[in-house]
Scaffold this active site. Structure first.
Site, PDB file in Angstrom:
ATOM      1  N   GLY A  28       0.821  -1.208   0.000  1.00 24.53           N
ATOM      2  CA  GLY A  28       0.000   0.000   0.000  1.00 24.53           C
ATOM      3  C   GLY A  28       0.847   1.247   0.000  1.00 24.53           C
ATOM      4  N   VAL A  73      -0.170   4.235   5.442  1.00 26.03           N
ATOM      5  CA  VAL A  73      -1.466   3.576   5.663  1.00 26.03           C
ATOM      6  C   VAL A  73      -1.419   2.587   6.823  1.00 26.03           C
ATOM      7  CG1 VAL A  73      -2.288   3.854   3.301  1.00 26.03           C
ATOM      8  CG2 VAL A  73      -0.974   1.830   3.884  1.00 26.03           C
ATOM      9  N   GLY A  74      -0.242   2.396   7.449  1.00 28.74           N
ATOM     10  CA  GLY A  74      -0.183   1.575   8.657  1.00 28.74           C
ATOM     11  C   GLY A  74       0.323   0.168   8.452  1.00 28.74           C
ATOM     12  N   THR A 132       3.563  -1.076   8.680  1.00 33.18           N
ATOM     13  CA  THR A 132       4.516  -1.476   9.720  1.00 33.18           C
ATOM     14  C   THR A 132       3.832  -1.631  11.071  1.00 33.18           C
ATOM     15  OG1 THR A 132       6.264  -0.307   8.528  1.00 33.18           O
ATOM     16  CG2 THR A 132       6.698  -0.867  10.824  1.00 33.18           C
ATOM     17  N   SER A 148      -3.960   2.235 -18.437  1.00 34.35           N
ATOM     18  CA  SER A 148      -5.348   2.574 -18.123  1.00 34.35           C
ATOM     19  C   SER A 148      -5.793   3.933 -18.666  1.00 34.35           C
ATOM     20  CB  SER A 148      -5.557   2.528 -16.607  1.00 34.35           C
ATOM     21  OG  SER A 148      -4.675   3.393 -15.959  1.00 34.35           O
ATOM     22  N   LYS A 157      -7.940   4.004  -7.335  1.00 37.59           N
ATOM     23  CA  LYS A 157      -8.369   5.060  -8.262  1.00 37.59           C
ATOM     24  C   LYS A 157      -9.683   5.685  -7.807  1.00 37.59           C
ATOM     25  CE  LYS A 157      -6.046   3.043 -12.291  1.00 37.59           C
ATOM     26  NZ  LYS A 157      -6.217   2.337 -13.559  1.00 37.59           N
TER      27      LYS A 157
END
Length: 771
Positions: free
Chosen positions: A353, A357-358, A360, A676, A719
């Site tokens: 990620g 975002v946490g 570790t 994309s 996205k």
């Protein structure tokens, strides 16, 4: 002309003196000095440095301090574990104390700057040359000053600054340096330095002569050493346990009492026997001893008792992390299987990620939930295979690899082992560390992991390995195959609000010395902080902004003596300044020749505007914006499809003969690539050539074929979060990506309209105004 008098804190120095232009570290431990330093940091970071007359005084009075010193600027400040403060200061100019204003809590003084008095230009030039010559001769004799120092002073053109820099490098007493500092006449200062250096040279010459005499006596000492070694051998025969003999016996005893397997114990005892025979002065002696110490330090059979309690693990994960429901569910499933099978032979988890975002902290929570030791190694920038497998024991300074070092640090054979930033490993002529990681992360092989330093197999099969990465694209295929990817896309605004209230705000209040009642941030202010001051998938930037608010609050409470500070949506701008980002990045009105695409980057989802313009020419297609090969091919495919369907799309069939077309993706300095952006480029081209505007609230993602088919893409969740942050309302996605909609948070799905399409005609129908 009267000099300006300024008021500054005073820091008395013991056994030290700072000259103007001098940069050095100081350790500050006395209460008065710390108070003065804190006062300086609250002001313009300037502080007056003056030496004490007596070093032994802990609490000097004004009369115990020299009145002439240096005004300095504090560059850095760092608290050390022992309570002292280490500061980096740079001397600015000489100054003299006119009056002591405060002497109780800290010293506050009024000072005036001392001007330098210059002499005749030619005299100063001659003195500078003489001083440099003397200093060069001094450096040749002294081992305390490096030759590089001479290179730094040779280019100095100001005579006063040259004298100060040279004085700061000389091994003089504080009183002598103080005398130099107090001389305002530059020629006189240089003359005094020349005299002092001359005296120092005489002393150094004497030291050299004494050194020659000592060398002669050392040859005699060598003979005595040889006789002493013979004496030790005799003592060994007599059973004397002193010296190396006693050390060897202690090592044997430790090995026999350790938890080593039998075959490792045999090897360790053999090494002890070798160590006993090798002379203490030999380089090999330290290598053998280091190896024995590592064998003793490693855990071979010691385990921590697992307490896999799923309910308790769930409580720990929910307490430490808000949201991430699917990630937590997968971790709990993993732990449940471990409890049932009582075996760790399963997939290696890899948390992927954006930063913040946490990932570790999730690994730490897993370790806490199963009551295991936690150890972390960072693989970012590792490009040497020896970092993983260790160095061979053929030279002094060899060490085991990071895996074995981590096991020593853990102290048990079953820790939770975090391999941080596994996607940042590289390789060069020293080997490929990612290939060495294959053995570490393969449950079928890691029960006998081989480290070049230890040489004997080491069992890693009980270790719970967890890896983290920002992107899977840079992880080699074989290594990726050994891991199960758990994607952490990022947080919605609502989730960020809860994380800020439940985790970040209490943590930052504690770290900044605030109590719960001292500071309150209202929800609307937090929303503004999230939307207008940060733009990220994680919460690291949000935590920095909350920390900034806490610091501002602390200052208000101290300076204005307020008991409580309430931060509202209105007051947040007064504290943090104007908003950094505009909430709702979409266009203000429908645009011709500009379409909004969705991008998936290493820091989460984002939107990407693609612009197209056409002008008279001969059909040349220009692409700009630092596009990669894939995006350039998407543009060519979109262009070819439009040529083949020009009539049906309401475009002149011969447009490619009359017009040059320019496709541009803004933020040209940022590299962009990915499959994309096909339908976005095609939509922008059709809009520019047909004159129909693209709806401002529509974003899109999908690849295009030459027949106009829309192919699926990856990273839809990331996205969608990026589109939601940007304020888009409608998202056009490939038909085959409908299955991924269930992974998108419900709060985001409720505010976005997703339109699955299978062909470009459907895209244009929903994207263009009037279709």
């Amino acid at each position: 002309m009267t000099k300006d008098i300024i008021q500054v804190p005073l820091l008395p120095l013991r056994g030290l003196l700072v000259f103007p232009s001098m940069v050095l570290h100081l350790d500050v431990g006395r209460d008065k000095s710390i108070q003065a330093l804190e006062k300086a940091m609250m002001g313009d970071q300037t502080i007056f440095l003056s030496a004490q007359k007596k070093v032994s005084l802990d609490d000097p009075e004004p009369n115990d301090i020299y009145h002439i010193g240096t005004l300095a600027e504090v560059k850095q400040m760092m608290k050390l574990p022992n309570g002292t403060i280490r500061v980096l200061v740079e001397g600015l100019y000489r100054a003299e104390i006119q009056r002591f204003v405060e002497t109780d809590e800290e010293f506050i003084v009024e000072i005036t700057e001392l001007d330098e008095i210059h002499g005749e230009v030619h005299e100063e030039e001659a003195l500078m040359r003489s001083l440099l010559t003397q200093f060069e001769q001094y450096i040749k004799l002294s081992s305390k000053v490096t030759k590089e120092t001479l290179a730094t002073v040779v280019d100095i053109e100001e005579p006063g600054r040259l004298a100060d820099i040279i004085a700061s490098h000389l091994a003089l007493k504080v009183k002598e340096k103080q005398d130099i500092l107090e001389i305002k006449q530059v020629p006189k200062r240089m003359q005094m330095l020349i005299r002092l250096i001359s005296n120092e040279k005489k002393v150094l010459d004497l030291e050299k002569k004494i050194g020659q005499r000592v060398k002669t006596s050392m040859e005699k000492t060598q003979k005595e050493y040889y006789l002493r070694e013979q004496l030790k051998a005799i003592q060994k025969e007599l059973g004397d346990k002193d010296g190396k003999t006693g050390e060897v016996e202690d090592l044997r005893e430790k090995i026999e009492q350790s938890d080593m397997p039998e075959h490792i114990m045999e090897i360790a005892l053999k090494e002890v026997a070798r160590y006993e025979k090798v002379p203490q002065s030999s380089g090999e002696s330290s290598i053998i001893r280091n190896y024995i110490d590592w064998l003793l330090a490693l855990p071979w059979t010691k385990k921590s008792q697992d307490t896999i309690n799923i309910n308790n693990a769930e409580k720990v994960l929910n307490k430490d992390h808000y949201g991430l429901e699917k990630v937590k569910e997968r971790i709990l499933e993993y732990l449940a299987v471990q409890k049932l099978t009582n075996s760790l032979k399963g997939p290696i988890l890899c948390l992927v990620g954006p930063p913040g975002v946490g990932k570790t902290s999730l690994a730490k929570s897993i370790a806490a939930s199963v009551n295991r030791n936690f150890v972390r190694i960072s693989l970012g920038g590792v490009r040497d295979e020896a970092e993983i497998r260790g160095h061979r024991r053929t030279y002094i300074g060899a060490m085991p690899g990071r895996i074995i070092q981590g096991m020593k640090k853990a102290g048990t054979i079953n820790p939770v082992f975090l391999l941080d930033e596994i996607d940042k490993m590289s390789n060069d002529f020293r080997g490929d560390p990612s290939a060495a990681m294959l053995e570490v992360l393969d449950p079928e092989q890691n029960h006998n992991f081989s480290d070049h330093f230890i040489e004997e197999p080491y069992d890693l099969s009980n270790v719970l390995f967890i890896a983290t990465a920002n992107s899977v694209n840079t992880i080699p295929g074989p290594l990726l195959d050994r891991m199960e990817i758990i994607s952490i896309a990022g947080y919605t605004e609502l989730e960020k609000l809860h994380i800020a209230k439940e985790h970040l705000l209490p943590k930052q209040r504690r770290e900044n010395g605030l109590k719960k009642g001292d500071m309150q941030i209202r929800d609307e202010a937090l929303f503004k902080l999230i939307r207008r001051y940060t733009r990220e998938a994680g919460v690291r930037g949000l935590e920095r902004q909350i920390a900034k608010l806490c610091r501002k609050t602390a200052k208000i409470i101290i300076s204005e003596e307020k008991k409580r500070v309430v931060i509202t949506e209105k007051s947040i701008e007064e504290l943090l300044g104007k908003p950094v980002y505009r909430y709702g990045l979409i266009e203000q009105e429908d645009q011709v020749g500009a379409a909004t695409g969705l991008a998936y980057t290493a820091v989460g989802g984002d939107i990407l505007t693609i612009e197209v313009s056409h002008f008279p020419g001969k059909g040349k297609l220009t692409l700009t914006g630092k596009l990669g090969d894939v995006m350039q091919e998407s543009a060519q495919a979109a262009f070819s499809y439009i040529r083949s369907r020009a009539k049906e799309l309401g475009i002149a069939p011969d447009f490619y003969e009359k017009y040059d077309i320019h496709i541009h993706v803004p933020e040209g300095a940022t590299p962009k690539d990915g499959p994309s952006a096909g339908i976005t480029m095609a939509t922008a081209l059709v809009s520019a050539l047909s004159g129909k505007a693209v709806r401002k609230e529509v974003g899109m993602t999908g690849e295009i074929t030459l027949r106009g088919r829309v192919l699926p893409i990856g990273g839809l969740k990331e996205k969608s979060l990026g589109a939601h942050r940007a304020g888009l309302k409608t998202i056009i996605i490939p038909e085959e990506n409908k299955k991924d909609l269930e992974n998108i948070p419900e709060s985001v799905r409720e505010e976005l309209t997703f339109i699955p399409v299978g062909h470009l005609d459907q895209v244009l129908k929903h994207a263009l105004v009037g279709e």
